[in-house]
Design a protein around this motif. Structure first.
Motif, mmCIF file in Angstrom:
data_model
loop_
_atom_site.group_PDB
_atom_site.id
_atom_site.type_symbol
_atom_site.label_atom_id
_atom_site.label_comp_id
_atom_site.label_asym_id
_atom_site.label_seq_id
_atom_site.Cartn_x
_atom_site.Cartn_y
_atom_site.Cartn_z
ATOM 1 N N UNK A 132 -3.662 -13.401 -3.873
ATOM 2 C CA UNK A 132 -3.843 -12.056 -4.420
ATOM 3 C C UNK A 132 -3.802 -10.991 -3.334
ATOM 4 N N UNK A 133 -3.741 -11.405 -2.081
ATOM 5 C CA UNK A 133 -3.717 -10.462 -0.976
ATOM 6 C C UNK A 133 -5.026 -10.364 -0.224
ATOM 7 N N UNK A 134 -6.068 -11.043 -0.695
ATOM 8 C CA UNK A 134 -7.338 -11.040 0.024
ATOM 9 C C UNK A 134 -7.256 -11.972 1.230
ATOM 10 N N UNK A 135 -7.957 -11.609 2.282
ATOM 11 C CA UNK A 135 -8.028 -12.404 3.504
ATOM 12 C C UNK A 135 -9.505 -12.610 3.841
ATOM 13 N N UNK A 136 -9.827 -13.288 4.933
ATOM 14 C CA UNK A 136 -11.245 -13.429 5.286
ATOM 15 C C UNK A 136 -11.915 -12.112 5.680
ATOM 16 N N UNK A 137 -11.148 -11.055 5.883
ATOM 17 C CA UNK A 137 -11.733 -9.784 6.327
ATOM 18 C C UNK A 137 -11.342 -8.596 5.460
ATOM 19 N N UNK B 246 0.827 -1.206 0.000
ATOM 20 C CA UNK B 246 0.000 0.000 0.000
ATOM 21 C C UNK B 246 0.859 1.253 0.000
ATOM 22 N N UNK B 247 1.934 1.233 0.797
ATOM 23 C CA UNK B 247 2.830 2.384 0.846
ATOM 24 C C UNK B 247 3.480 2.610 -0.505
ATOM 25 N N UNK C 109 -9.525 -7.038 1.519
ATOM 26 C CA UNK C 109 -9.171 -7.307 0.135
ATOM 27 C C UNK C 109 -10.384 -7.414 -0.768
ATOM 28 N N UNK C 110 -10.141 -7.352 -2.048
ATOM 29 C CA UNK C 110 -11.208 -7.337 -3.038
ATOM 30 C C UNK C 110 -12.088 -8.572 -2.964
ATOM 31 N N UNK C 111 -11.475 -9.724 -2.667
ATOM 32 C CA UNK C 111 -12.221 -10.985 -2.686
ATOM 33 C C UNK C 111 -12.405 -11.563 -1.282
ATOM 34 N N UNK C 112 -12.459 -10.677 -0.286
ATOM 35 C CA UNK C 112 -12.572 -11.166 1.090
ATOM 36 C C UNK C 112 -13.819 -12.013 1.300
ATOM 37 N N UNK C 113 -14.940 -11.620 0.676
ATOM 38 C CA UNK C 113 -16.182 -12.363 0.883
ATOM 39 C C UNK C 113 -16.087 -13.761 0.301
#
Length: 356
Positions: free
Chosen positions: A90-95, A18-19, A97-101
């Motif tokens: 891709x960097x999504x987690x359960x809470x 992000x930085x 990121x784009x695909x968290x759901x």
């Protein structure tokens, strides 16, 4: 590494990304439209990744699963585990990121199908060989365990993973390997490497794993090696080794902390270099082979990895279908897409088990 450390590492990686992205807008001569990619990732490759992720996201079933549509059966636990790994890569987690759901629903599906008595994670009516599904599901759930921010959900995951590890230990054969069913008492290479990687992911997440189980499994893989460096199908099978199993063996031995300074590993690597090609399917299990060979080369790094990944990205971009999916080994699109995305996203290093 305990669960808190895994979670912290994942957050650090995301924070750095992000930085870096934010810094692009303030860099000399740069604009906010110029993202920073890790070495090896180009804009066309990232676009292929995004199309693949979108395909996975929109093909997830309402119950949170993915099912295979090929001729090998649906295998929802295995396919959900593999697809879930591609999404968290891709960097999504359960809470977050784009695909968290999608990730959260996949976790809920697998947790629902974890047998509270035996510990096996499988959908019995659809998976004739439950240890494959169990291995990939355990790998995925262990990988998200440290990313989960809800304490109650993390505790529920811990109970599932504790039982999953117990099941793997109980199902280990006398020779040190595993086979298709937890009570069969036999062993073969592809199931064995799946369980080794699942155990390693659990241990990295802070789940207690008996070191003796891992040591016996590593010894099993070593004893399956032929004089030419290849690893054969099973300890008792004899005959020629198989490139796919050899590549998988190298990858999981790296996971287990067995590196090139041991002659066994170096011989296996040299065999794979001679036998495996990214643009030619000469193994009969092309995507499976490269799921593990890519991990092994990424762990090694250096010129071998750079040359391989350049060819792999070009090849996989050409193989991608218009809808964003990949067909893998005749097994199915979920399988092929999950594996292709896992390979292409290795440089992002979001998943602890794949990190160097």
């Amino acid at each position: 590494m305990n669960a808190a450390a895994v979670r912290f590492a994942a957050l650090v990686v995301r924070a750095i990304a992000a930085i870096a992205t934010a810094a692009v807008g303030s860099g000399a001569g740069l604009t906010a439209q110029e993202p920073i990619y890790p070495p090896g990732i180009t804009q066309p490759t990232q676009e292929a990744i995004e199309r693949g992720l979108e395909w996975l996201a929109r093909t997830q079933a309402s119950d949170g699963s993915w099912r295979n549509a090929g001729g090998y059966g649906s295998y929802p636990a295995a396919m959900t585990g593999l697809a879930g790994m591609a999404l968290i890569a891709s960097g999504s987690t359960p809470t977050r990121g784009k695909h968290y759901d999608n990730v959260r629903r996949a976790v809920a599906y697998l947790r629902k199908h974890a047998d509270g008595t035996t510990g096996v994670i499988s959908v019995a009516a659809e998976e004739g060989r439950s240890m494959y599904g169990h291995g990939f599901a355990t790998l995925f759930l262990a990988s998200v365990y440290g990313m989960e921010e809800d304490a109650r959900e993390q505790e529920r995951l811990k109970r599932v993973l504790d039982k999953a590890v117990q099941l793997i230990a109980q199902a280990q054969s006398a020779a040190g390997g595993w086979i298709y069913q937890p009570d069969s008492g036999g062993d073969e290479g592809s199931v064995t490497v799946t369980q080794i990687q699942a155990l390693r992911a659990c241990r990295m997440a802070g789940i207690v794993v008996d070191r003796r189980t891992v040591d016996r499994a590593v010894d099993y893989v070593k004893r399956c090696q032929n004089a030419d460096g290849s690893i054969r199908y099973s300890l008792g099978s004899g005959g020629e080794g198989r490139p796919a199993i050899t590549a998988a063996g190298v990858a999981v031995l790296y996971n287990a902390g067995v590196y090139d300074d041991q002659p066994f590993v170096d011989k296996a690597v040299q065999y794979c270099k001679k036998q495996i090609q990214i643009t030619v399917d000469n193994t009969g299990h092309h995507y499976y082979t490269h799921l593990y060979w890519s991990q092994a080369l990424y762990q090694r790094g250096g010129d071998d990895w750079s040359a391989y990944f350049a060819k792999a990205t070009e090849y996989l971009r050409k193989q991608q279908r218009k809808d964003g999916s990949w067909e893998g080994d005749g097994v199915g699109a979920v399988y092929g897409t999950a594996i292709a995305l896992t390979i292409l996203q290795l440089p992002w290093a979001y998943v602890p088990i794949y990190q160097r």
